[in-house]
Design an enzyme around this catalytic site. Structure first.
Site, PDB file in Angstrom:
ATOM      1  N   GLY C 147       3.643  -0.844   0.636  1.00  0.00           N
ATOM      2  CA  GLY C 147       2.152  -1.048  -0.042  1.00  0.00           C
ATOM      3  C   GLY C 147       1.835  -2.253   0.304  1.00  0.00           C
ATOM      4  O   GLY C 147       2.298  -3.042   0.416  1.00  0.00           O
ATOM      5  N   CYS C 148       0.485  -2.433   0.351  1.00  0.00           N
ATOM      6  CA  CYS C 148      -0.417  -3.683   0.668  1.00  0.00           C
ATOM      7  C   CYS C 148      -0.003  -4.834  -0.628  1.00  0.00           C
ATOM      8  O   CYS C 148       0.207  -5.926  -0.058  1.00  0.00           O
ATOM      9  CB  CYS C 148      -1.796  -3.392   0.704  1.00  0.00           C
ATOM     10  SG  CYS C 148      -2.620  -2.326  -0.502  1.00  0.00           S
TER      11      CYS C 148
END
Lengths: 345, 345, 345, 345
Positions: C147-148
């Site tokens: 995930g970012c």
């Protein structure tokens, strides 16, 4: 091929470095900046950290001469011509991003800018719009890279003027530019808080320095005087120019011929994309690229055709176009290093 | 005076609530929203928390009738006319912010919008541009509050048309609007990531619904048909419209007369500010206000005059102007609640 | 190597296309989108016009199998796992950008997302953070691209946890993300007018789906449970995540050792740049790139060290990192196609 | 009551003019600006055109003395104290927006700012946070209007410190400010192109001048030393501060008591709005207003409570709060001129 960026700490200089770093044929061996001389490029501009192992040098064109094959000069007007003079005397090929070699008429240059520091070089300068002057650019020694506003106005307009389809008087241009068009200029007006969410016209009519440049090239295409009223605006964004050009068709000229003129002019051009009927260009599609998107619409009830274009003022409007010219000058494929797609969104 | 905002959860509705909360003469007794019915206004829109102790009601114009003296209707076109009909039958004065009562010609309305739901009300509707229709607005029963683009184009243009100083054909308008002009519409195109830093023309020529509205009022001022090509743009900001209108002076018309026409028209107007020669209007100066700033420039070489204006599309372009009309209708001082200065920066 | 982008019309899908177009080793032979199936990619996304001559296909993983060597899947969670299952059965290597294979514990996945559609694939999935799992990524069959937010928090934090220099409880993270982090989701909250100039926290504490992912990898580095409070924010920009991580040094741990831990971890990493003391990372320096800039500061008076990082949520936070993993998987130089410098400004 | 704004051409000065123009009790009779002396206010700042018929005067506090009852001083630190000294000697009441009278300890002021030009005035200065010092502000002769960051951090934090619910060490603050917080400062870093879409921490830890101010007031509430690590950030917008404060509950302290402490502190406050559980504050809801929105969240797993707040740095963070104090000083209703609702959107 060894190149230098002279005036590398301005916005067009930085964009040149960014593009040249992905170019397999040009090696940046020098980047000059009087103000930042001695400091590592990646320390001053952290986006370049780890990507360019150079220090800024003080601007001394003569000292560069032996080390480079080609120079991009991105200095303020007049200062640029002075550097170009030295570089050309030393036999260096130059792509100049200032306004110094764009206007072919000395009196016009003097009126809008200053006394010209190197008028003797004007005859060898080629206006760096590859879509018009491609053949002359191949192997040119001095390229005058066009202004950002002129590129955005001229690309959609020239084919119609060339084909004699539109009136050469009463042309109206409304152009909107991102704030980076002003360069890294320390002026109240360019502070974040002044332009955030703002929009304003400035120098409307025939008062902006790019206006005579636009008319010069329009006249060359039309084969005679052209009159263009030009209203530049500041947009609340950093990059991009959106232009809207109102023209009147000549008696008998029909819209399909205008479409054909545009299509014919740009079908094989790598960086000018003529949009299908009904679409309009966006800044987002050309941001951080060398593309110029172009469209044609009409209001036949009012004898008006509308030309729209978008480009990145630092890309096709400046540094991208300069590299496109340098590719032609140096004999590389014209698109080398320039096919990057816009971040979307 | 008891008022309702019908369709209070859209952007113009919210702006009405914001303005009315500082207005000493109007008391908001009802705010309708089908979608948000039953919920406290300040819970749905936290900017109103602690300032407006109301719950949204489902839209039922008939039920409002006994409780209010005046209604602002801010619904989509056609839906608005249907509500207005009920309210007018119940004797409620209405300021309508939709397009339903702006176009005086039914066929034009049908062509651009839909079959008109209440044509019988058109004769009593007054176009809510106080600078033009002030006397008719005093005591009017139904006000058609103008579109945002028309207000920005008409205010600088009308005095010149009225004075017969400019050609009535070949008028070119480039207008740039903040994204809130589209309302709270759930559409890919209006997502933040799509418009951030973007700029694009849309519906260029004579394709936007505000185009016939502009021509209607321009024709009324000119005393005959007027042709205007209109190119709207989206700006990467929320509020504001900047307009640039290119006109050609009639033979013999001189620039000082145009300046005088503007000055004379607006010297005593509280909300239209004609800028001194050499200045250009900015969005920042009118944001979140009811002001419209106007300027005139010229390119005499090209027989072109350039009219510039800025306003807030939700202020003088919609809700501010609606309250200005309501002040006239209700007999309050016209500026009541509307003199707020723009946040700067 | 022939690749497909499955779910190519979302923001991470588009960014994949953009990066892959400059990658000499991957050829995009298919781009799927149920909603836009049949339409040319460049017509739907004008930034790709002239650069990618494909039509979107309806998502049918089985049909892709014979035509490709590697798939990037960028679908919503659960939907992604279902496609991955089909592709893996057909022997296609997959880099998955959804959350489906990031959490190693099925119950945790079920709690935060849904019943897992393909638990049997979890054992072969490698968490796609090359700075941690490089060796396992070489030749992996299924990569779970991180995930970012986790990437931005973990890169500065892991070296300190691994070295045992900081307390594993009481870690506080404030992260700020551009709006594109929400994807192309049609929701009031993501309209331009709602986020322009806005900033807000959401899901503070331990409520965002990326929180358990962060703790999983932090725990792996620390060799035991780690507790992290996580407060994500929306920024009024499209791209980028700026993270601020507050940690408390363990008794006896000294700041120079923390600096050394960071320097040692990233000295040879191509995409993590540890800034010199006194500098702080900016979004501008990493925008549209695969870089993550990292810095360490301290408030010794308060037993607090502060880790700062910036990255592009669509670059190193998603599609850039996915391509970096694909390079490892496929045996290309890890930096291929990923060294592009941020537009500055 | 006749008032002057001393230093009226900076951003806080302009905001004061904007607020005072809607205030029925204060009349602006003088606005000083050395740099713009002699020019009409509305010519320099077009947002004020037609609304304020004054010319900027050169700063000469002594000359103002006889003409005014109260002065708002909005000059740089040290310069402000020098003016305040003259005004106080002449018996003028002063609300000072600089940092000069905020820190009660001279050595601390000297360390962070400069030698104090008027230490003899410190004893009469009241820290202008009405929620804490309301009674002392009524009739005060000299008000030290708080810094923007301190207001945003202290309002949510003080009630918990006062109630002894949280640890006084290990407090972590991440604050994000619009660029106008830097004032109209001509510096590369504040150019539009540098901050557009950017976000960055600066002076992290205990390095920003507002840090000791925060600790001073936190200590006063806690009745003993407090340690706060403070990480300010720049946001890509003009106005607003969003703050996130991580605190650790004391042993035995329970979340409902923290909620009650906040609710009790602010139930009757006109400008601090405590949001219901589950909501988070936004900049948009407080922009261009005097409101501060506050929320409390928790991560009990990690012994962490999270305080969130938003305000407008030029509103409740500076000029709005200064007018709120002036209302108390002058005996007006505290909310006079300050209840304006935020433009939404």
């Amino acid at each position: 091929m060894r190149v230098a960026v002279v005036g590398a700490s301005g916005y067009t200089g930085l964009e040149l470095l960014r593009i040249l770093l992905r170019h397999p044929g040009f090696e940046v061996v020098a980047a000059t900046s009087e103000q930042r001389a001695g400091r590592p490029v990646g320390e001053v501009f952290p986006s370049l950290r780890g990507r360019l192992d150079l220090r800024f040098e003080a601007a001394a064109p003569a000292a560069l001469a032996g080390r480079i094959d080609l120079a991009f000069t991105a200095l303020p007007h007049a200062a640029s011509a002075a550097s170009v003079k030295v570089l050309r005397l030393a036999g260096v090929t130059v792509v100049d991003l200032s306004a110094d070699f764009r206007l072919r008429d000395l009196a016009t240059y003097a009126k809008w800018y200053a006394e010209h520091p190197a008028p003797e070089l004007l005859p060898e300068a080629v206006y760096g719009l590859p879509e018009v002057y491609r053949e002359r650019l191949r192997g040119a020694a001095l390229v005058a890279s066009p202004g950002c506003y002129p590129t955005g106005t001229l690309l959609p307009l020239l084919p119609l003027l060339r084909a004699g389809l539109v009136e050469t008087r009463g042309i109206h241009v409304d152009a909107k530019s991102g704030v980076s068009g002003a360069g890294r200029k320390l002026d109240d007006a360019y502070l974040f808080a002044e332009q955030d969410g703002n929009c304003m016209a400035y120098k409307p009519g025939y008062a902006h320095r790019h206006a005579p440049e636009i008319e010069q090239e329009a006249a060359a295409a039309a084969g005679g005087e052209v009159r263009i009223s030009f209203v530049p605006h500041l947009l609340p964004t950093t990059r991009g120019i959106a232009s809207c050009v109102f023209v009147r068709p000549r008696a008998g000229a029909e819209l399909p011929r205008a479409r054909a003129a545009l299509d014919d002019a740009y079908r094989d051009e790598p960086f000018v994309r003529v949009l299908p009927e009904g679409e309009t260009p966006t800044l987002q599609s050309v941001r951080a690229t060398n593309f110029c998107d172009v469209a044609l619409a009409a209001d036949e009830r009012n004898d008006t055709w509308i030309l729209l274009s978008t480009l990145d003022n630092l890309g096709k409007g400046a540094s991208g176009q300069a590299v496109q010219c340098a590719n032609l000058v140096a004999g590389f494929d014209e698109t080398t290093g320039l096919l990057e797609v816009a971040p979307n969104p």
